[in-house]
Design an enzyme around this catalytic site. Structure first.
Site, PDB file in Angstrom:
ATOM      1  N   ASP A 249       0.822  -1.221   0.000  1.00  0.00           N
ATOM      2  CA  ASP A 249       0.000   0.000   0.000  1.00  0.00           C
ATOM      3  C   ASP A 249       0.855   1.271   0.000  1.00  0.00           C
ATOM      4  OD1 ASP A 249      -3.013  -0.953   0.549  1.00  0.00           O
ATOM      5  OD2 ASP A 249      -1.631  -2.224   1.670  1.00  0.00           O
TER       6      ASP A 249
ATOM      7  N   ASP B  19      -1.571  -2.135  -4.357  1.00  0.00           N
ATOM      8  CA  ASP B  19      -1.775  -0.681  -4.271  1.00  0.00           C
ATOM      9  C   ASP B  19      -0.451   0.075  -4.343  1.00  0.00           C
ATOM     10  OD1 ASP B  19      -4.494  -0.861  -4.235  1.00  0.00           O
ATOM     11  OD2 ASP B  19      -4.756  -0.370  -2.121  1.00  0.00           O
TER      12      ASP B  19
ATOM     13  N   HIS C 167      -4.392  -0.636   6.301  1.00  0.00           N
ATOM     14  CA  HIS C 167      -3.393   0.427   6.375  1.00  0.00           C
ATOM     15  C   HIS C 167      -2.712   0.543   7.731  1.00  0.00           C
ATOM     16  CE1 HIS C 167      -4.302   3.059   2.621  1.00  0.00           C
ATOM     17  NE2 HIS C 167      -4.349   1.756   2.346  1.00  0.00           N
TER      18      HIS C 167
ATOM     19  N   HIS D 295      -4.260  -9.267  -0.896  1.00  0.00           N
ATOM     20  CA  HIS D 295      -4.696  -7.870  -0.748  1.00  0.00           C
ATOM     21  C   HIS D 295      -6.209  -7.857  -0.606  1.00  0.00           C
ATOM     22  CE1 HIS D 295      -3.873  -3.482  -1.351  1.00  0.00           C
ATOM     23  NE2 HIS D 295      -5.166  -3.491  -1.660  1.00  0.00           N
TER      24      HIS D 295
ATOM     25  N   HIS E   2      -3.665  -4.194   1.920  1.00  0.00           N
ATOM     26  CA  HIS E   2      -4.949  -3.498   1.918  1.00  0.00           C
ATOM     27  C   HIS E   2      -5.255  -2.831   3.251  1.00  0.00           C
ATOM     28  CE1 HIS E   2      -8.884  -2.245   0.638  1.00  0.00           C
ATOM     29  NE2 HIS E   2      -9.479  -2.919   1.607  1.00  0.00           N
TER      30      HIS E   2
ATOM     31  N   HIS F 222      -6.867  -0.463  -5.671  1.00  0.00           N
ATOM     32  CA  HIS F 222      -6.724   0.863  -6.276  1.00  0.00           C
ATOM     33  C   HIS F 222      -6.124   0.779  -7.680  1.00  0.00           C
ATOM     34  CE1 HIS F 222      -7.582   3.970  -3.107  1.00  0.00           C
ATOM     35  NE2 HIS F 222      -7.652   2.854  -2.394  1.00  0.00           N
TER      36      HIS F 222
ATOM     37  N   HIS G 211       0.640   3.540  -2.441  1.00  0.00           N
ATOM     38  CA  HIS G 211      -0.297   4.574  -2.907  1.00  0.00           C
ATOM     39  C   HIS G 211       0.439   5.736  -3.570  1.00  0.00           C
ATOM     40  CE1 HIS G 211      -4.156   3.043  -1.370  1.00  0.00           C
ATOM     41  NE2 HIS G 211      -3.422   2.485  -0.419  1.00  0.00           N
TER      42      HIS G 211
END
Length: 581
Positions: free
Chosen positions: A20, A60, A247, A217, A245, A129, A22
């Site tokens: 993650d 992600d 956080h 995930h 996934h 995402h 991002h």
């Protein structure tokens, strides 16, 4: 589980794990725009410094389904800087790579491509995402895979059955089986696990000698009856699960006493919401595997922006009540003191850490239940505009719903503020939830007759979250055509008979089929040239067909830089076979 750091030798896998990232989150923000890029740079630099064998990403990598050019350019630049070079690769791939990397026309690990110079291979599954969308079932990771920078694995192309084939690796005497499953909507994956439609394949030879590492995930915590994946669903032969996934950073491996495997949850490397889970210190992991033993060293991230969050319940304050004169001014003074306290704490922690961004994230959640009034948050935030990274949303007012017993004074209710002050409905509400709530609240006369709420919710989610402008139209068109064919086959002509068929529900798309209805409709139009090629239509999964374009032949041995003596260059396809676990 090994309690001491395993000595690094020719038998020890060193793996950097992160989830993650991002990349691109708030990239247009003047203060926070570079946060995700700086942290990815730190993660890759850490991999190079520790001379890891490979990097494992748990989904992600990108925040947006369609990353901006700046985001892709920065990602490619960093991967090229840190993951390419002449350092030898010291492990071999033993499994059939045409199965492991089934979404690319170059179905082999990137470091075995003699036209590339890879020093640190990166393996990644996709998340929710950056998941595959469109009729072609492509995602941003596929762009990195085609360019030879990332090895995208764990992509299931079937909506009926999932078979997870591991990437089988060997370094010295250590054998590692790397399993991966990219993000799938939790409700569907839950149902597939229950129906025994998910199978993990294992090598036939020397089963007890393999260390089994699984990357997933999905929701780990329960968000609904089927909106998560229980750990008990996973096979008990697994040794370690890397869970993406979620956080919140819970990177220290925890043992599942029922399945007897360990789970590590690295969490995100950038705060994408101002919630308590994001406030935990961010880490990545350095995993060492030797034989069947492992050791996970957690590495704190220094470039992550600090985040502090506190809760204030005004009804619990001793020095004022809702009837106190000028109580709103006293509430504002209290909030000012709390925010100042968090800023002072952030400054103390930041001393000696030059890589940490100067301005922290601050969130104060104020429960004003009990007759209190709110104050002007914009005016309040102006006092801290030069000291915080999120001046527009420092204060968040919320009020709990009072129980009837409280109003009448008949009962005393014990309130769990930890649960009460979690993400509010506005912060965590999903588009498909709004659709479901709407149709549950409407009268029967306006209920959906041909479309399911689930399918309509997914189409709207594709439209809102992934900018797929034709998603709703494609779903409706597909169902209209299906209904017309059904009525023609039944010989229905009169309006009364048509109404009877529709009310019977025989024309409605089933919950299992409405997921890929959009995708099939789009594919049909592309085939007949009725829709421009660049107007993608999204789907939460790839095409459910197992057919694909024929892969390119592997490059001929002896070309390019193949003679530098780099370890583990042979492909070794098909050396080990699988059986169903």
């Amino acid at each position: 589980m090994s309690s001491e750091n395993t000595l690094d030798d020719e038998d020890t896998f060193k793996i950097l794990i992160a989830t993650d990232i991002h990349l691109g989150y708030l990239e247009k923000d003047a203060i926070r725009g570079n946060d995700s890029f700086n942290t990815l740079d730190e993660i890759l630099k850490c991999a190079k410094t520790n001379q890891v064998d490979f990097i494992l990403l748990g989904g992600d990598l990108f925040h947006e389904n369609k990353p901006s050019r700046r985001c892709l350019h920065s990602c490619i630049t960093m991967l090229r800087r840190y993951c390419m070079g002449d350092t030898p690769i010291n492990f071999n791939i033993l499994s059939d790579q045409t199965v492991n990397f089934n979404t690319t026309q170059f179905p082999w690990v990137n470091y075995q491509d003699e036209n590339l110079n890879i020093s640190i291979p990166a393996f990644s599954i996709h998340g929710n995402h950056d998941d595959p969308t469109g009729a072609e079932g492509l995602c941003a990771l596929d762009l990195l895979s085609a360019s030879g920078l990332v090895n995208h694995f764990g992509h299931s192309q079937s909506v009926e059955r999932i078979e997870i084939s591991p990437i089988l690796m060997q370094k010295g005497n250590t054998k590692l089986a790397l399993f991966g499953l990219g993000s799938i909507p939790d409700e569907r994956l839950y149902r597939m696990f229950v129906n025994n439609q998910v199978t993990m394949l294992r090598p036939k030879e020397d089963q007890d000698e393999w260390f089994n590492l699984f990357t997933i995930h999905q929701n780990r915590s329960k968000h609904g009856p089927t909106n998560y994946i229980p750990e008990q669903f996973l096979d008990e032969f697994i040794d370690l699960v890397v869970w993406g996934h979620e956080h919140e950073c819970l990177i220290a491996p925890t043992r599942n006493e029922q399945q007897l495997f360990y789970v590590t949850q690295p969490g995100s490397s950038v705060a994408t919401s101002l919630s308590p889970g994001e406030a935990a210190k961010k880490h990545i992991g350095l995993l060492r595997v030797k034989g069947r033993k492992m050791n996970l060293q957690k590495i704190p991230l220094k470039t992550v922006r600090q985040f502090f969050i506190q809760d204030v319940v005004l009804d619990d304050q001793d020095h004022f009540t809702a009837d106190t004169p000028q109580v709103t001014k006293k509430v504002e003074d209290l909030c000012y003191a709390k925010v100042t306290e968090m800023l002072d704490e952030a400054e103390r922690e930041r001393l000696g850490c030059p890589l940490t961004p100067e301005k922290p994230l601050i969130r104060l959640r104020v429960d004003y239940t009990g007759g209190f009034d709110t104050f002007n948050t914009s005016r309040f935030s102006q006092k801290f505009v030069d000291r915080v990274a999120n001046p527009k949303d420092i204060i968040h007012f919320l009020r709990r719903r009072e129980q009837k017993g409280d109003i009448k004074g008949l009962t005393q209710v014990n309130v769990d503020y930890g649960k009460l002050l979690k993400n509010t409905a506005v912060e965590g509400l999903r588009v498909e939830d709004l659709v479901k709530q709407y149709f549950e609240a409407t009268e029967q006369t306006v209920q959906l007759s041909l479309l399911t709420e689930h399918g309509m919710g997914k189409a709207i989610q594709e439209f809102v979250d992934k900018d797929e402008k034709d998603a709703i139209e494609e779903l409706i068109t597909y169902q209209l055509e299906k209904t017309q064919r059904h009525l023609e086959a039944r010989g229905v002509i009169t309006e009364q008979d048509i109404d009877t068929e529709v009310r019977a529900g025989s024309c409605m798309i089933s919950r299992a089929k409405d997921v890929n209805a959009i995708n099939r409709a789009k594919a049909h139009r592309l085939e007949h040239g009725n829709v421009p090629v660049d107007s993608d239509i999204s789907n939460e999964l790839a095409l459910d067909s197992d057919e694909g374009s024929a892969p390119f032949a592997p490059p001929t041995r002896g070309r390019g830089r193949g003679g530098r003596g780099r370890g583990g260059r042979g492909r070794g396809r098909g050396e080990l076979s699988y059986y169903l676990s």
